[in-house]
Design a protein around this motif. Structure first.
Motif, PDB file in Angstrom:
ATOM      1  N   GLY A   1       0.766  -1.149  -0.065  1.00  0.00           N
ATOM      2  CA  GLY A   1       0.128   0.222  -0.071  1.00  0.00           C
ATOM      3  C   GLY A   1       0.576   1.241  -0.029  1.00  0.00           C
ATOM      4  O   GLY A   1       1.842   1.309  -0.312  1.00  0.00           O
ATOM      5  N   GLY A   2      -0.002   2.417   0.258  1.00  0.00           N
ATOM      6  CA  GLY A   2       1.018   3.527   0.300  1.00  0.00           C
ATOM      7  C   GLY A   2       1.123   4.168   1.803  1.00  0.00           C
ATOM      8  O   GLY A   2       1.283   3.244   2.526  1.00  0.00           O
ATOM      9  N   VAL A   3       1.131   5.671   1.517  1.00  0.00           N
ATOM     10  CA  VAL A   3       1.757   6.037   2.834  1.00  0.00           C
ATOM     11  C   VAL A   3       0.833   5.724   3.999  1.00  0.00           C
ATOM     12  O   VAL A   3       1.528   5.941   5.516  1.00  0.00           O
ATOM     13  N   GLY A   4      -0.341   5.700   3.697  1.00  0.00           N
ATOM     14  CA  GLY A   4      -1.499   5.543   4.623  1.00  0.00           C
ATOM     15  C   GLY A   4      -1.173   4.323   5.408  1.00  0.00           C
ATOM     16  O   GLY A   4      -1.154   3.941   6.527  1.00  0.00           O
TER      17      GLY A   4
ATOM     18  N   ASP B   1       4.805  -9.893   2.014  1.00  0.00           N
ATOM     19  CA  ASP B   1       5.635  -8.965   0.825  1.00  0.00           C
ATOM     20  C   ASP B   1       5.365  -9.335  -0.496  1.00  0.00           C
ATOM     21  O   ASP B   1       6.186 -10.072  -1.301  1.00  0.00           O
ATOM     22  N   VAL B   2       4.531  -9.782  -0.909  1.00  0.00           N
ATOM     23  CA  VAL B   2       3.842  -9.825  -2.488  1.00  0.00           C
ATOM     24  C   VAL B   2       4.479  -9.075  -3.541  1.00  0.00           C
ATOM     25  O   VAL B   2       5.019  -8.224  -3.491  1.00  0.00           O
ATOM     26  N   ASP B   3       5.087 -10.193  -4.164  1.00  0.00           N
ATOM     27  CA  ASP B   3       6.244  -9.535  -5.055  1.00  0.00           C
ATOM     28  C   ASP B   3       7.486  -8.639  -4.611  1.00  0.00           C
ATOM     29  O   ASP B   3       7.714  -7.755  -6.039  1.00  0.00           O
ATOM     30  N   GLY B   4       7.771  -8.761  -3.770  1.00  0.00           N
ATOM     31  CA  GLY B   4       9.369  -8.351  -3.015  1.00  0.00           C
ATOM     32  C   GLY B   4       8.452  -7.066  -2.702  1.00  0.00           C
ATOM     33  O   GLY B   4       9.701  -5.951  -2.538  1.00  0.00           O
ATOM     34  N   PHE B   5       7.279  -6.615  -2.306  1.00  0.00           N
ATOM     35  CA  PHE B   5       7.332  -4.921  -1.911  1.00  0.00           C
ATOM     36  C   PHE B   5       7.062  -4.572  -1.160  1.00  0.00           C
ATOM     37  O   PHE B   5       8.263  -3.123  -0.972  1.00  0.00           O
ATOM     38  N   TRP B   6       7.551  -5.525   0.080  1.00  0.00           N
ATOM     39  CA  TRP B   6       8.158  -4.847   1.251  1.00  0.00           C
ATOM     40  C   TRP B   6       9.742  -4.547   1.380  1.00  0.00           C
ATOM     41  O   TRP B   6      10.325  -4.667   2.014  1.00  0.00           O
ATOM     42  N   ARG B   7      10.552  -5.138   0.415  1.00  0.00           N
ATOM     43  CA  ARG B   7      11.930  -5.744   0.853  1.00  0.00           C
ATOM     44  C   ARG B   7      13.069  -4.653   1.390  1.00  0.00           C
ATOM     45  O   ARG B   7      13.549  -4.619   1.983  1.00  0.00           O
TER      46      ARG B   7
ATOM     47  N   VAL C   1       7.894 -10.518   8.132  1.00  0.00           N
ATOM     48  CA  VAL C   1       7.215 -10.220   6.872  1.00  0.00           C
ATOM     49  C   VAL C   1       7.518 -11.669   6.236  1.00  0.00           C
ATOM     50  O   VAL C   1       8.082 -12.513   6.481  1.00  0.00           O
ATOM     51  N   LEU C   2       6.071 -11.956   5.667  1.00  0.00           N
ATOM     52  CA  LEU C   2       5.988 -12.821   5.385  1.00  0.00           C
ATOM     53  C   LEU C   2       6.077 -12.846   3.659  1.00  0.00           C
ATOM     54  O   LEU C   2       5.633 -12.217   3.274  1.00  0.00           O
ATOM     55  N   PRO C   3       6.618 -14.281   3.243  1.00  0.00           N
ATOM     56  CA  PRO C   3       6.066 -14.119   1.940  1.00  0.00           C
ATOM     57  C   PRO C   3       5.358 -13.927   0.659  1.00  0.00           C
ATOM     58  O   PRO C   3       4.953 -13.320  -0.319  1.00  0.00           O
ATOM     59  N   ASP C   4       4.243 -14.372   1.479  1.00  0.00           N
ATOM     60  CA  ASP C   4       3.158 -14.593   0.795  1.00  0.00           C
ATOM     61  C   ASP C   4       1.533 -14.962   1.399  1.00  0.00           C
ATOM     62  O   ASP C   4       1.409 -14.489   2.623  1.00  0.00           O
ATOM     63  N   VAL C   5       0.190 -14.606   0.784  1.00  0.00           N
ATOM     64  CA  VAL C   5      -0.917 -14.773   1.105  1.00  0.00           C
ATOM     65  C   VAL C   5      -0.984 -16.188   1.935  1.00  0.00           C
ATOM     66  O   VAL C   5      -1.571 -15.828   2.702  1.00  0.00           O
TER      67      VAL C   5
END
Length: 92
Positions: free
Chosen positions: A13-16, A41-47, A72-76
């Motif tokens: 998500g964004g800043v919120g 961490d969908v598609d490495g978003f939180w790396r 951090v978890l790798p996926d849903v």
């Protein structure tokens, strides 16, 4: 929200989204809540977030109380498994 929750799941998500997640981590750090925040961490978003937090830890900026506040978890599917484990004691 915080009072009724057992943990917090964070999707990309964004800043919120980041604001709310960091607030829950802060609450954990200062003892207002001991509920973990789990980043999916969908598609490495939180790396980059992970690198930032590791950098803060390496610089000694994070207090020891923040340990365990987030992961951090790798996926849903991994997130669903973590939720099931967290709620399992309730079902027993």
């Amino acid at each position: 929200m915080a009072d009724l929750s057992d943990l917090f799941l964070v999707l990309p998500g964004g800043v919120g989204t980041l604001d709310e997640a960091l607030e829950m981590i802060t609450w954990y750090d200062i003892g207002l809540s001991r509920k973990p925040t789990l980043f999916i961490d969908v598609d490495g978003f939180w790396r980059d977030f992970v690198r930032m937090m590791e950098g803060l830890r390496a610089r000694g900026v994070l207090r020891p109380e923040v340990e365990g506040a987030w992961s951090v978890l790798p996926d849903v599917p991994a997130a669903l498994e973590a939720v099931a484990k967290r709620l399992a004691p309730r079902a027993a």
